[in-house]
Write an enzyme that holds these catalytic residues in place. Structure first.
Site, PDB file in Angstrom:
ATOM      1  N   CYS A 115       0.819  -1.507   0.157  1.00 41.86           N
ATOM      2  CA  CYS A 115       0.034  -0.045  -0.329  1.00 41.86           C
ATOM      3  C   CYS A 115       1.110   1.183  -0.287  1.00 41.86           C
ATOM      4  O   CYS A 115       0.245   2.270  -0.153  1.00 41.86           O
ATOM      5  CB  CYS A 115      -0.827   0.147   0.985  1.00 41.86           C
ATOM      6  SG  CYS A 115      -2.606  -1.086   0.666  1.00 41.86           S
ATOM      7  N   HIS A 262      -3.897   6.873   1.269  1.00 42.01           N
ATOM      8  CA  HIS A 262      -4.424   5.274   0.841  1.00 42.01           C
ATOM      9  C   HIS A 262      -5.591   4.729   1.060  1.00 42.01           C
ATOM     10  O   HIS A 262      -5.954   5.267   2.340  1.00 42.01           O
ATOM     11  CB  HIS A 262      -3.239   4.405   1.978  1.00 42.01           C
ATOM     12  CG  HIS A 262      -3.682   3.775   1.192  1.00 42.01           C
ATOM     13  ND1 HIS A 262      -3.841   2.493  -0.094  1.00 42.01           N
ATOM     14  CD2 HIS A 262      -3.767   2.231   2.661  1.00 42.01           C
ATOM     15  CE1 HIS A 262      -3.757   1.112  -0.109  1.00 42.01           C
ATOM     16  NE2 HIS A 262      -3.866   1.240   1.563  1.00 42.01           N
ATOM     17  N   ASN A 292     -10.005  -1.094  -1.381  1.00 40.11           N
ATOM     18  CA  ASN A 292      -8.557  -0.802  -1.336  1.00 40.11           C
ATOM     19  C   ASN A 292      -8.044  -1.384  -2.832  1.00 40.11           C
ATOM     20  O   ASN A 292      -7.666  -2.488  -2.650  1.00 40.11           O
ATOM     21  CB  ASN A 292      -8.205  -1.155  -0.414  1.00 40.11           C
ATOM     22  CG  ASN A 292      -7.023  -1.964  -0.008  1.00 40.11           C
ATOM     23  OD1 ASN A 292      -6.301  -1.535  -0.780  1.00 40.11           O
ATOM     24  ND2 ASN A 292      -6.376  -1.538   1.313  1.00 40.11           N
TER      25      ASN A 292
HETATM   26  N1  ACO Z   1     -18.765  -9.854   6.442  1.00 41.19           N
HETATM   27  C1  ACO Z   1     -19.356 -10.072   7.802  1.00 41.19           C
HETATM   28  N2  ACO Z   1     -18.789 -10.236   8.754  1.00 41.19           N
HETATM   29  C2  ACO Z   1     -17.350 -10.631   8.368  1.00 41.19           C
HETATM   30  C3  ACO Z   1     -17.108 -10.152   7.254  1.00 41.19           C
HETATM   31  C4  ACO Z   1     -17.368  -9.891   6.047  1.00 41.19           C
HETATM   32  N3  ACO Z   1     -17.163  -9.462   5.500  1.00 41.19           N
HETATM   33  N4  ACO Z   1     -15.676 -11.183   7.439  1.00 41.19           N
HETATM   34  C5  ACO Z   1     -15.596 -10.487   9.511  1.00 41.19           C
HETATM   35  N5  ACO Z   1     -16.316 -10.559   9.142  1.00 41.19           N
HETATM   36  C6  ACO Z   1     -17.085 -10.811  11.014  1.00 41.19           C
HETATM   37  C7  ACO Z   1     -15.710 -12.494  11.325  1.00 41.19           C
HETATM   38  O1  ACO Z   1     -15.998 -13.028  11.521  1.00 41.19           O
HETATM   39  C8  ACO Z   1     -15.999 -11.739  13.117  1.00 41.19           C
HETATM   40  O2  ACO Z   1     -17.082 -12.407  13.545  1.00 41.19           O
HETATM   41  P1  ACO Z   1     -17.036 -12.971  15.299  1.00 41.19           P
HETATM   42  O3  ACO Z   1     -17.126 -11.648  16.008  1.00 41.19           O
HETATM   43  O4  ACO Z   1     -17.874 -13.739  14.878  1.00 41.19           O
HETATM   44  O5  ACO Z   1     -15.282 -13.297  15.284  1.00 41.19           O
HETATM   45  C9  ACO Z   1     -16.579  -9.938  12.820  1.00 41.19           C
HETATM   46  O6  ACO Z   1     -17.002  -9.526  12.302  1.00 41.19           O
HETATM   47  C10 ACO Z   1     -15.783  -8.909  13.721  1.00 41.19           C
HETATM   48  O7  ACO Z   1     -14.484  -9.496  12.949  1.00 41.19           O
HETATM   49  P2  ACO Z   1     -13.076  -8.381  12.796  1.00 41.19           P
HETATM   50  O8  ACO Z   1     -11.922  -8.386  11.562  1.00 41.19           O
HETATM   51  O9  ACO Z   1     -12.755  -7.618  13.982  1.00 41.19           O
HETATM   52  O10 ACO Z   1     -13.336  -6.814  11.618  1.00 41.19           O
HETATM   53  P3  ACO Z   1     -13.028  -5.935  11.522  1.00 41.19           P
HETATM   54  O11 ACO Z   1     -13.873  -4.312  12.185  1.00 41.19           O
HETATM   55  O12 ACO Z   1     -11.530  -5.780  12.327  1.00 41.19           O
HETATM   56  O13 ACO Z   1     -13.204  -5.579  10.080  1.00 41.19           O
HETATM   57  C11 ACO Z   1     -11.001  -4.716   8.567  1.00 41.19           C
HETATM   58  C12 ACO Z   1     -12.125  -6.074   9.442  1.00 41.19           C
HETATM   59  C13 ACO Z   1     -12.498  -3.910   7.721  1.00 41.19           C
HETATM   60  C14 ACO Z   1     -10.247  -5.237   7.989  1.00 41.19           C
HETATM   61  C15 ACO Z   1     -10.425  -4.281   9.214  1.00 41.19           C
HETATM   62  O14 ACO Z   1      -9.993  -4.552  10.804  1.00 41.19           O
HETATM   63  C16 ACO Z   1      -9.560  -2.945   8.647  1.00 41.19           C
HETATM   64  O15 ACO Z   1      -9.841  -2.120   7.782  1.00 41.19           O
HETATM   65  N6  ACO Z   1      -8.414  -3.195   9.445  1.00 41.19           N
HETATM   66  C17 ACO Z   1      -7.104  -2.629   8.678  1.00 41.19           C
HETATM   67  C18 ACO Z   1      -7.047  -2.886   6.918  1.00 41.19           C
HETATM   68  C19 ACO Z   1      -5.465  -1.716   6.681  1.00 41.19           C
HETATM   69  O16 ACO Z   1      -5.415  -0.845   6.609  1.00 41.19           O
HETATM   70  N7  ACO Z   1      -5.256  -2.594   5.720  1.00 41.19           N
HETATM   71  C20 ACO Z   1      -3.488  -1.914   5.136  1.00 41.19           C
HETATM   72  C21 ACO Z   1      -3.859  -2.413   3.394  1.00 41.19           C
HETATM   73  S1  ACO Z   1      -3.452  -3.130   3.277  1.00 41.19           S
HETATM   74  C22 ACO Z   1      -1.798  -3.941   2.097  1.00 41.19           C
HETATM   75  O17 ACO Z   1      -1.366  -3.553   2.362  1.00 41.19           O
HETATM   76  C23 ACO Z   1      -1.819  -5.128   1.251  1.00 41.19           C
END
Ligand code: ACO
Length: 335
Positions: A115, A262, A292
């Site tokens: 990223c 980003h 993203n």
């Molecule tokens: N649909 C429905 N439910 C989902 C989904 C989905 N697509 N994905 C996960 N869940 C569920 C999980 O199973 C979990 O369920 P549980 O509570 O029963 O266990 C619940 O939702 C919460 O999951 P989390 O992973 O804790 O969700 P979070 O609020 O953290 O959101 C996300 C996930 C969007 C990926 C977030 O953590 C995020 O944006 N992180 C940072 C991403 C980032 O900045 N990446 C860097 C750049 S990418 C690169 O460099 C390649």
């Protein structure tokens, strides 16, 4: 000493729009969850047979950037290509672009900083231009994520956030002091490398070994992301590196005319906006439409902001990124 300025930008996204509802048909997810957690409404995916690849999309964006810059392909001194999803394991996409565009034997360099790849690319281009070694650098960020994602429920935490597309910039020599790229700051922290990673196929993780060593539910040839850990680090590092860039130039947050973060997650952008108390017109987001797109996200967003007249001559533009590696960085540009 010379400075470098962005002389032209271009972008390309595949025509195929994939909505959250489309993904809900493939995995256990839903529009409400995706929008609430990420802000994403839809993204673009390459469609089988549409002729696109990471390099091909890069060429499409680059041709627009060159045209807008008024620079011919014969004047390019260096190609820099940032991607985590190259067409081939080797060689890199830079040389593919060179061949597809019929560019002479200038150097072509691939950057593997996910990223943050486009910011790293701006910094590399800027160093070559500042020293006088090169005059025109073609910088491309492009990703074909959809080709390597897990579209079953197992992959939903990662798959819903990524989209395909490409952005490009032509950086060119300027002799106007106080204009163009004022500074770049780059960082990385390798101890968190595996928190957001794709282990294989690679020399350490070839497919037969991967299959032998891993149960079906934990397949390391799909990306892995420790989402909450990445999120927590991202908001801290984004803030730090933006302030680092501003301070270096004797600026503060009130001097920002446009922040282009980003596009990792709308919640991250909103956190930064709130922290720096920036009004809505000073932060550009388009993750809602593209998801993203990793190395392509900043050039696509910056290109759109410019096309919409939201980035103008004389504006102070701040770019910032954080991602896998971990890597992060910022660029402060006087447009
Ligand atoms: N649909 C429905 N439910 C989902 C989904 C989905 N697509 N994905 C996960 N869940 C569920 C999980 O199973 C979990 O369920 P549980 O509570 O029963 O266990 C619940 O939702 C919460 O999951 P989390 O992973 O804790 O969700 P979070 O609020 O953290 O959101 C996300 C996930 C969007 C990926 C977030 O953590 C995020 O944006 N992180 C940072 C991403 C980032 O900045 N990446 C860097 C750049 S990418 C690169 O460099 C390649």
């Amino acid at each position: 000493m010379y400075t470098s300025r962005i002389a032209g930008m271009g972008k390309y996204v595949p025509e195929n729009v994939v909505t959250n509802d489309d993904l809900s048909k493939l995995m256990d997810t839903n529009d409400a969850w995706i929008q609430e957690r990420t802000g994403i409404k839809e993204r673009r995916h390459i469609k089988k047979g549409d002729g696109n690849s990471t390099a091909v999309m890069g060429v499409k964006a680059a041709e627009i950037a060159l045209d807008r810059a008024g620079i011919s392909k014969d004047e390019i001194d260096l190609i820099i290509f940032a991607t985590l999803s190259p067409d081939y394991y080797f060689p890199g996409c830079g040389v593919q672009v060179q061949d597809m565009m019929g560019i002479h034997t200038c150097p072509a360099l691939d950057i593997r900083n996910q990223c943050s790849g486009f910011i790293y690319g701006i910094s590399v281009a800027d160093q070559f231009i500042k020293t006088g070694m090169y005059k025109n650098v073609l910088l491309i960020g492009s990703e074909n994520h959809s080709g390597g994602l897990d579209f079953s429920t197992r992959g939903r935490g990662v798959t819903v956030i990524f989209g395909d597309g490409a952005g490009a910039a032509v950086l060119t020599r300027s002799e106007q002091e106080g204009h163009g790229v004022l500074s770049t700051h780059l960082h990385s922290e390798g101890k968190h490398a595996l928190e957001l990673s794709l282990k294989g196929p690679s020399t350490n993780h070839w497919v037969p070994q991967i299959i032998e060593e891993n149960p079906q539910e934990d397949i390391p040839y799909y990306p892995y992301m420790n989402g909450q850990f990445v999120f927590k680090n991202a908001v801290v590092r984004f803030s730090e590196v933006i302030m680092e860039g501003l301070k270096t130039n004797g600026l503060d947050v009130n001097d920002i005319d446009m922040l282009v973060p980003h596009q990792a997650n709308l919640r991250i952008s909103q956190f930064i906006q709130k922290k720096f108390q920036l009004s809505d017109d000073k932060v550009y987001n388009n993750i809602q439409r593209y998801g993203n797109t990793t190395a392509a996200s900043i050039p696509i967003a910056l290109c759109e902001a410019w096309e919409e007249g939201k980035v103008k001559e004389g504006d102070t533009v701040v770019l910032a990124a954080f991602g896998s590696g971990f890597t992060w960085g910022s660029a402060v540009i006087k447009w």
